[in-house]
Scaffold this active site. Structure first.
Site, mmCIF file in Angstrom:
data_model
loop_
_atom_site.group_PDB
_atom_site.id
_atom_site.type_symbol
_atom_site.label_atom_id
_atom_site.label_comp_id
_atom_site.label_asym_id
_atom_site.label_seq_id
_atom_site.Cartn_x
_atom_site.Cartn_y
_atom_site.Cartn_z
ATOM 1 N N CYS A 19 0.845 -1.209 0.000
ATOM 2 C CA CYS A 19 0.000 0.000 0.000
ATOM 3 C C CYS A 19 0.874 1.250 0.000
ATOM 4 O O CYS A 19 0.557 2.233 -0.669
ATOM 5 C CB CYS A 19 -0.905 0.030 1.227
ATOM 6 S SG CYS A 19 -2.040 -1.359 1.315
ATOM 7 N N ASP A 427 26.908 9.833 30.237
ATOM 8 C CA ASP A 427 27.577 11.120 30.450
ATOM 9 C C ASP A 427 27.418 11.508 31.924
ATOM 10 O O ASP A 427 26.876 10.758 32.725
ATOM 11 C CB ASP A 427 27.019 12.194 29.504
ATOM 12 C CG ASP A 427 25.613 12.630 29.876
ATOM 13 O OD1 ASP A 427 25.032 11.995 30.780
ATOM 14 O OD2 ASP A 427 25.106 13.582 29.280
#
Length: 434
Positions: A19, A427
């Site tokens: 589709c 971090d």
């Protein structure tokens, strides 16, 4: 680019990678359309266009001409889309039950040797023809529509296999019923049961798929629930409660202890500690004072604060996270691009194999019935729905589970390569919970 705008449509009825291809083909090479990004997992098409050359309504008409229902995405679209989706599920459910009841009668009437109790009226070929007609034309109508739309775009898909296979059985049976003299045998066999049962079973599959799609990823629903429905703002010195969609940038919003913050902003009055764990993963509440930023969806723990709205509607952090999760669910993993390519070559090859099967059985001296039966079998069994559904379903579940656990996965590619991870790097503000 000068004058490039984007428009997003929800496309109801976009069931497979095929589709996506049909819609892309329908919008390809159209003056004014600069880019097309289609995703059947989210049933969404995002189109870049030049408003001087083409209008949104023109684009909508092109999608609908390709055989789909297009809804421009905007506020309140969820409700309309939900209604359309419920309507689609209801239609499929009704079609399934009509098909199931008729198929039962057709099946019993087709095998009088097994079902001795079947009345002669039911075993009559003309009765079976009348019972099969609504299954073929009403219950199976979407396969014919899909087959026709694919044909118009010079392509073939799953619908092609179903339409050709069941029509072959039905048309052959109709000829055997009304013009038996065409055949060499005195009483040619009919295959009404084959056509009816196959259509009914595939409609059941589509119905179950529609139900599954209706339960949009639970993760996205949970994220959406984080945003309050209303907000209290100060207008002309008075506090008024308004729907969260109506909050504008620079409005002053009032938040009492225990309330959820509706939009992003900067504190202008008061101080408090705020639980941001649902957005940042930070387990401890964060102390906030005048000048600090607050994020929509987080919870105010202690003091009364007022803040100036800086990001509202689709610009808030929460809205961006929801969009990222949706985009990730619609993204293609490298393996899926391969599956798409295979599917586009696969269907025409299957049709050729089916025709060869039919011819070879006839050349081997077998009767027409057996040759036809094997022709239909090849078409129906080869329907590669699983090929188109497996990868996107895995991506939807994977990204959804990630979002539930506070992990944002940005796309199918990241998900596919995640198994190779050997080291995770945090971090300085990375909150380690385990």
């Amino acid at each position: 680019e000068k004058n490039k705008e984007m428009v997003s449509f929800k496309v109801i009825g976009m069931h497979s990678t095929h589709c996506e291809g049909v819609i892309k083909n329908a919008l390809k090479n159209i003056t004014g359309i600069t880019s097309v990004d289609a995703s059947f997992t989210n049933e969404r098409v995002i189109i870049g266009y030049d408003p001087d050359k083409i209008t949104i309504n023109d684009i909508k008409r092109l999608i609908e001409k390709a055989g789909y229902k297009a809804l421009k995405e905007e506020k309140g679209i969820q409700d309309r889309e939900k209604l359309l989706r419920e309507l689609e599920s209801k239609q499929l459910r009704n079609k399934f039950w009509i098909g199931a009841v008729l198929s039962l009668f057709i099946f019993v009437g087709s095998f009088p040797n097994w079902f001795k109790f079947a009345p002669t009226l039911l075993t009559n070929n003309i009765t079976l023809f009348i019972l099969t007609l609504p299954v073929q034309l009403y219950v199976g109508s979407q396969f014919y529509k899909g087959f026709w739309n694919a044909l118009k775009h010079k392509s073939a898909d799953m619908n092609t296999l179903i339409a050709v296979g069941t029509s072959a059985a039905f048309i052959y049976s109709a000829i055997a019923t009304f013009f038996p003299s065409v055949f060499t045998v005195a009483e040619p066999l009919t295959y009404y049961d084959t056509a009816a049962v196959i259509i009914t079973l595939i409609i059941l599959g589509r119905y179950l798929e529609a139900i599954a799609k209706g339960h949009t990823s639970e993760a996205i629903k949970k994220l959406m629930h984080l945003q309050p429905k209303t907000a209290i703002i100060i207008k002309d010195g008075e506090e008024i409660e308004i729907p969260v969609e109506e909050v504008k940038v620079n409005d002053i919003v009032v938040i009492r202890p225990g309330e959820r913050i509706p939009v992003d902003g900067i504190i202008t009055f008061g101080s408090s500690s705020i639980d941001e764990s649902m957005i940042t993963g930070e387990s401890m509440p964060i102390d906030k004072k005048i000048g600090d930023t607050v994020i929509g969806g987080t919870i105010n723990k202690q003091g009364l604060i007022k803040f100036k709205a800086t990001k509202v509607g689709k610009d808030t952090t929460l809205a961006n996270i929801i969009r990222l999760v949706e985009e990730a669910q619609g993204s293609k993993a490298p393996i899926q691009r391969l599956a798409d390519k295979v599917a586009s070559i696969f269907v025409p090859v299957v049709i050729v194999i089916a025709i060869l099967t039919f011819i070879i059985w006839l050349l081997l001296g077998k009767n027409f019935n057996l040759a036809l039966f094997n022709f239909i079998a090849v078409l129906i069994i080869a329907c590669p729905c699983a090929l188109g559904l497996a990868t996107p379903t895995a991506i939807m579940v994977g990204t959804g589970k990630g979002a539930e656990n506070g992990i944002l996965i940005k796309g199918g590619e990241a998900l596919e390569t995640a198994h190779k991870i050997k080291t995770v790097v945090f971090d300085k503000t990375g909150t380690l919970t385990k």
